[in-house]
Scaffold this motif. Structure first.
Motif, short mmCIF file in Angstrom:
data_model
loop_
_atom_site.label_atom_id
_atom_site.label_comp_id
_atom_site.label_asym_id
_atom_site.label_seq_id
_atom_site.Cartn_x
_atom_site.Cartn_y
_atom_site.Cartn_z
N GLN A 44 0.81 -1.22 0.00
CA GLN A 44 0.00 0.00 0.00
C GLN A 44 0.84 1.27 0.00
O GLN A 44 0.33 2.37 -0.25
CB GLN A 44 -0.96 0.01 1.19
CG GLN A 44 -2.05 -1.05 1.10
CD GLN A 44 -3.17 -0.80 2.09
OE1 GLN A 44 -3.57 0.34 2.31
NE2 GLN A 44 -3.69 -1.87 2.69
N PRO A 80 -0.41 -0.07 7.28
CA PRO A 80 -1.42 0.86 6.75
C PRO A 80 -2.83 0.61 7.29
O PRO A 80 -3.80 1.11 6.72
CB PRO A 80 -1.37 0.55 5.26
CG PRO A 80 -1.08 -0.92 5.19
CD PRO A 80 -0.12 -1.17 6.33
N TYR A 81 -2.96 -0.17 8.36
CA TYR A 81 -4.28 -0.53 8.89
C TYR A 81 -4.64 0.34 10.10
O TYR A 81 -3.78 0.94 10.73
CB TYR A 81 -4.30 -2.00 9.30
CG TYR A 81 -3.64 -2.91 8.29
CD1 TYR A 81 -4.24 -3.16 7.05
CD2 TYR A 81 -2.40 -3.48 8.55
CE1 TYR A 81 -3.62 -3.97 6.11
CE2 TYR A 81 -1.77 -4.29 7.61
CZ TYR A 81 -2.38 -4.53 6.40
OH TYR A 81 -1.76 -5.31 5.46
N LYS A 139 -9.26 5.38 6.13
CA LYS A 139 -8.26 5.71 5.12
C LYS A 139 -6.98 4.92 5.40
O LYS A 139 -6.86 4.25 6.41
CB LYS A 139 -7.97 7.22 5.12
CG LYS A 139 -9.20 8.07 4.80
CD LYS A 139 -8.87 9.55 4.85
CE LYS A 139 -10.11 10.39 4.54
NZ LYS A 139 -9.82 11.84 4.60
N ARG A 140 -6.02 5.02 4.53
CA ARG A 140 -4.73 4.37 4.74
C ARG A 140 -4.04 4.96 5.95
O ARG A 140 -3.91 6.17 6.08
CB ARG A 140 -3.84 4.54 3.49
CG ARG A 140 -2.54 3.77 3.54
CD ARG A 140 -1.63 4.13 2.37
NE ARG A 140 -1.03 5.45 2.53
CZ ARG A 140 -0.05 5.93 1.76
NH1 ARG A 140 0.39 5.20 0.75
NH2 ARG A 140 0.45 7.13 1.97
N GLU A 199 -0.79 5.81 8.37
CA GLU A 199 0.63 6.12 8.20
C GLU A 199 1.28 6.30 9.56
O GLU A 199 0.60 6.62 10.54
CB GLU A 199 0.80 7.43 7.41
CG GLU A 199 0.27 7.41 6.00
CD GLU A 199 0.62 8.69 5.25
OE1 GLU A 199 1.48 9.47 5.74
OE2 GLU A 199 0.04 8.91 4.18
#
Length: 262
Positions: free
Chosen positions: A21, A213-214, A223-224, A226
């Motif tokens: 991702q 990314p979870y 959303k992703r 970070e």
């Protein structure tokens, strides 16, 4: 003292920076985190298919990225003994700061529950032998995870209960096995529940994580995720514990140092 109170240093103790991702903007994403003060990043292993990508990230950011080695419970399949053998061989190199992520996951499928238990137990034994911390993955499996931990408890058992989502009782039980609680985005969710009792757990038992990314925290939920968003988690903990943000950063970073040794 490692920590300079004039500069907030956050630690993301669990982030999949090598995930597909991030293939389009990995360097930029990591730079965003570092610029925000998230200067310590720990990548867990999944299986042998992801080992090279872990090394690639660590090579690109040698001052910031540290690696774990282990076989993720959802990747325990028919070939799990081969995967365990590969993980053990890598651990012998001394390049890894923890055995992880390891554990039991019965959310998606319980077909390999016995193999998951065996692999979890085996990898805990390696960690004790090599004097490394463990990084535990537990989903729909608190009972099973605690059964294995009870069998393997010793002064040499220590580490992090990653993505902790259990009850206060579960939290105290985990701490009793010399485990820090990995707190991430779930603490910011309205239905996350752990924010209701976290204040009863001393901060000395808490480390920060994203599981990027979870599980992106509010207001980025869905959303992703970070690593930079570990700051949002820290802000939530500052509210829960009635501490300043720099105190949260300092204490949780020191806790991560105590666990990983780096």
């Amino acid at each position: 003292m490692f920590y300079n109170t004039l500069i907030m240093i956050f630690t993301d103790t669990h982030t999949h920076l090598n995930s597909e991702q991030f293939d389009e903007d990995r360097n930029e994403m990591i730079q965003r985190a570092i610029k925000a003060g998230v200067k310590r990043l720990f990548i867990p292993s999944v299986d042998s298919n992801y080992t090279q990508s872990m090394f690639d990230v660590a090579e690109a950011f040698p001052e910031n990225v540290h690696l774990m080695m282990g076989v993720h419970p959802t990747h325990i399949k028919d070939n799990y003994k081969e995967e365990l053998a590969i993980a053990r061989e890598w651990l012998e190199t001394g390049k890894f700061v923890a055995v992880g992520e390891i554990g039991i996951d019965l959310y998606w499928d319980d077909t390999y529950v016995n193999q998951q238990k065996e692999a979890f137990k085996t990898q805990i034994q390696w960690a004790k032998e090599l004097e490394l911390p463990i990084n535990i993955h537990c989903r729909n499996a608190f009972k099973e995870v605690f059964e294995v931990l009870e069998e393997e408890k010793s002064d040499k058992l220590f580490g992090i209960f990653h993505c902790f989502t259990g009850t206060l009782e579960d939290a105290k039980k985990a701490i009793g096995y010399n485990l820090k609680l990995g707190i991430g985005g779930v603490a910011t969710f309205k239905n996350g529940k752990i924010d209701q009792f976290l204040a009863e757990i001393p901060l000395e038992h808490i480390v920060l994580e994203t599981d990027a990314p979870y599980l992106a925290p509010t207001p980025f939920r869905g959303k992703r995720n970070e690593s930079v968003y570990v700051v949002n988690v820290a802000e939530k903990l500052a509210t829960i514990y009635n501490k300043s943000l720099d105190e949260i950063a300092a204490i949780t970073t020191q806790n991560s140092l105590d666990i990983f040794g780096v």
